[in-house]
Design an enzyme around this catalytic site. Structure first.
Site, PDB file in Angstrom:
ATOM      1  N   CYS A   4     -24.947 -11.477  40.148  1.00  0.00           N
ATOM      2  CA  CYS A   4     -25.640 -10.525  39.688  1.00  0.00           C
ATOM      3  C   CYS A   4     -25.247  -9.036  39.394  1.00  0.00           C
ATOM      4  O   CYS A   4     -25.559  -8.878  41.135  1.00  0.00           O
ATOM      5  CB  CYS A   4     -27.622 -10.887  39.636  1.00  0.00           C
ATOM      6  SG  CYS A   4     -28.300  -9.330  39.229  1.00  0.00           S
ATOM      7  N   HIS A  46     -34.674 -10.053  42.769  1.00  0.00           N
ATOM      8  CA  HIS A  46     -34.032 -10.006  41.983  1.00  0.00           C
ATOM      9  C   HIS A  46     -35.393 -10.454  40.650  1.00  0.00           C
ATOM     10  O   HIS A  46     -36.037 -11.500  40.452  1.00  0.00           O
ATOM     11  CB  HIS A  46     -33.187 -11.293  41.538  1.00  0.00           C
ATOM     12  CG  HIS A  46     -32.453 -11.178  39.721  1.00  0.00           C
ATOM     13  ND1 HIS A  46     -31.184 -10.807  39.799  1.00  0.00           N
ATOM     14  CD2 HIS A  46     -33.053 -12.404  38.963  1.00  0.00           C
ATOM     15  CE1 HIS A  46     -31.205 -11.222  38.050  1.00  0.00           C
ATOM     16  NE2 HIS A  46     -31.989 -11.858  38.113  1.00  0.00           N
ATOM     17  N   ASN A  86     -35.488  -1.805  28.982  1.00  0.00           N
ATOM     18  CA  ASN A  86     -34.784  -3.084  27.672  1.00  0.00           C
ATOM     19  C   ASN A  86     -35.118  -4.461  28.058  1.00  0.00           C
ATOM     20  O   ASN A  86     -34.451  -4.419  29.312  1.00  0.00           O
ATOM     21  CB  ASN A  86     -33.414  -2.452  27.849  1.00  0.00           C
ATOM     22  CG  ASN A  86     -33.270  -1.155  27.041  1.00  0.00           C
ATOM     23  OD1 ASN A  86     -34.190  -0.908  26.424  1.00  0.00           O
ATOM     24  ND2 ASN A  86     -32.181  -0.432  27.297  1.00  0.00           N
ATOM     25  N   GLY A  92     -31.563  -4.271  23.916  1.00  0.00           N
ATOM     26  CA  GLY A  92     -30.248  -3.717  24.101  1.00  0.00           C
ATOM     27  C   GLY A  92     -29.923  -3.481  26.028  1.00  0.00           C
ATOM     28  O   GLY A  92     -29.429  -2.921  25.938  1.00  0.00           O
ATOM     29  N   HIS A  99     -34.987  -3.400  35.684  1.00  0.00           N
ATOM     30  CA  HIS A  99     -34.523  -1.965  35.698  1.00  0.00           C
ATOM     31  C   HIS A  99     -35.067  -0.715  34.565  1.00  0.00           C
ATOM     32  O   HIS A  99     -35.355  -1.251  34.068  1.00  0.00           O
ATOM     33  CB  HIS A  99     -32.850  -1.531  35.517  1.00  0.00           C
ATOM     34  CG  HIS A  99     -31.859  -1.723  34.406  1.00  0.00           C
ATOM     35  ND1 HIS A  99     -32.034  -3.655  33.980  1.00  0.00           N
ATOM     36  CD2 HIS A  99     -32.086  -1.259  33.308  1.00  0.00           C
ATOM     37  CE1 HIS A  99     -30.937  -2.971  33.031  1.00  0.00           C
ATOM     38  NE2 HIS A  99     -31.165  -2.253  32.947  1.00  0.00           N
ATOM     39  N   HIS A 101     -34.898   3.075  33.478  1.00  0.00           N
ATOM     40  CA  HIS A 101     -34.050   4.164  33.595  1.00  0.00           C
ATOM     41  C   HIS A 101     -34.631   5.273  33.355  1.00  0.00           C
ATOM     42  O   HIS A 101     -36.082   5.186  32.824  1.00  0.00           O
ATOM     43  CB  HIS A 101     -33.341   4.374  31.872  1.00  0.00           C
ATOM     44  CG  HIS A 101     -33.018   3.082  31.555  1.00  0.00           C
ATOM     45  ND1 HIS A 101     -31.226   3.128  31.435  1.00  0.00           N
ATOM     46  CD2 HIS A 101     -32.791   1.532  30.777  1.00  0.00           C
ATOM     47  CE1 HIS A 101     -30.538   1.929  31.053  1.00  0.00           C
ATOM     48  NE2 HIS A 101     -31.777   1.186  31.039  1.00  0.00           N
TER      49      HIS A 101
HETATM   50  P1  5GP Z   1     -29.607  -1.931  29.986  1.00  0.00           P
HETATM   51  O1  5GP Z   1     -28.252  -2.388  28.805  1.00  0.00           O
HETATM   52  O2  5GP Z   1     -29.602  -3.012  30.538  1.00  0.00           O
HETATM   53  O3  5GP Z   1     -30.885  -1.789  29.763  1.00  0.00           O
HETATM   54  O4  5GP Z   1     -28.790  -0.719  31.149  1.00  0.00           O
HETATM   55  C1  5GP Z   1     -27.627  -1.286  31.607  1.00  0.00           C
HETATM   56  C2  5GP Z   1     -27.489   0.447  32.492  1.00  0.00           C
HETATM   57  O5  5GP Z   1     -26.230  -0.019  33.442  1.00  0.00           O
HETATM   58  C3  5GP Z   1     -26.502   0.893  31.094  1.00  0.00           C
HETATM   59  O6  5GP Z   1     -26.950   2.136  31.178  1.00  0.00           O
HETATM   60  C4  5GP Z   1     -25.172   1.273  31.804  1.00  0.00           C
HETATM   61  O7  5GP Z   1     -24.554   2.394  31.768  1.00  0.00           O
HETATM   62  C5  5GP Z   1     -25.411   0.920  33.722  1.00  0.00           C
HETATM   63  N1  5GP Z   1     -24.340   0.246  35.028  1.00  0.00           N
HETATM   64  C6  5GP Z   1     -23.565  -1.188  33.731  1.00  0.00           C
HETATM   65  N2  5GP Z   1     -22.529  -1.531  34.626  1.00  0.00           N
HETATM   66  C7  5GP Z   1     -22.808  -0.405  35.819  1.00  0.00           C
HETATM   67  C8  5GP Z   1     -22.833  -0.107  37.348  1.00  0.00           C
HETATM   68  O8  5GP Z   1     -21.380  -1.321  37.754  1.00  0.00           O
HETATM   69  N3  5GP Z   1     -22.754   0.992  37.820  1.00  0.00           N
HETATM   70  C9  5GP Z   1     -24.094   1.603  37.181  1.00  0.00           C
HETATM   71  N4  5GP Z   1     -24.348   1.826  38.553  1.00  0.00           N
HETATM   72  N5  5GP Z   1     -24.699   1.948  36.161  1.00  0.00           N
HETATM   73  C10 5GP Z   1     -24.468   0.399  35.381  1.00  0.00           C
HETATM   74 ZN    ZN Z   2     -30.118  -9.556  40.318  1.00  0.00          ZN
END
Ligand code: 5GP
Ligand code: ZN
Length: 119
Positions: A4, A46, A86, A92, A99, A101
């Site tokens: 993960c 997790h 999300n 998305g 997490h 944002h």
């Molecule tokens: P989701 O699309 O799942 O809501 O958001 C995942 C977020 O994680 C995205 O905004 C993406 O830019 C960020 N992200 C993906 N991989 C990494 C990484 O390796 N490092 C960081 N700092 N952010 C990441």
């Molecule tokens: Zn995890």
């Protein structure tokens, strides 16, 4: 959890730009920001997504919102900020570790952009 990405980031096994850390929460800069300020707030444990928040693990979610308020105060985000999560493919979600944002530094619109209608 093995394999993960965000578990590894929280454990320091994969590098990230740390904003805040305590025993249960880790906050870091999104690698692909969509606003001048774009932080990701994650529980160290997790949890795959918002749909898996339960009575047993929800205290960390409350704590994440407390941390967000502290960050906002420390960084002077008096013009406002947005917190969004999300949950699932249609929303998305691309990383399946819960997490939030945290977005700020720009005036935002509102509304779910329909990429492809969900049947
Ligand atoms: P989701 O699309 O799942 O809501 O958001 C995942 C977020 O994680 C995205 O905004 C993406 O830019 C960020 N992200 C993906 N991989 C990494 C990484 O390796 N490092 C960081 N700092 N952010 C990441
Ligand atoms: Zn995890």
């Amino acid at each position: 959890m093995e394999d993960c990405l965000f578990c590894k980031i929280a454990a320091g096994e994969i590098s990230s730009t740390k904003v805040y850390e305590d025993e249960t929460v880790y906050v870091f800069k999104d690698i692909n920001p969509i606003a001048p300020i774009h932080y990701l707030l994650i529980p160290k444990q997790h949890i795959c997504c918002a749909a898996k928040i339960t009575e047993e693990n929800s205290s960390v979610v409350a704590h994440i919102f407390e941390v967000a308020a502290k960050i906002a105060a420390a960084e002077g985000l008096s013009d406002g900020y947005r917190i969004v999560t999300n949950c699932g493919a249609n929303a998305g979600q691309s990383v399946f570790h819960l997490h939030f944002h945290m977005l700020a530094g720009v005036k935002m619109g509102w509304g779910a952009e329909v990429v492809q209608s969900a049947e």
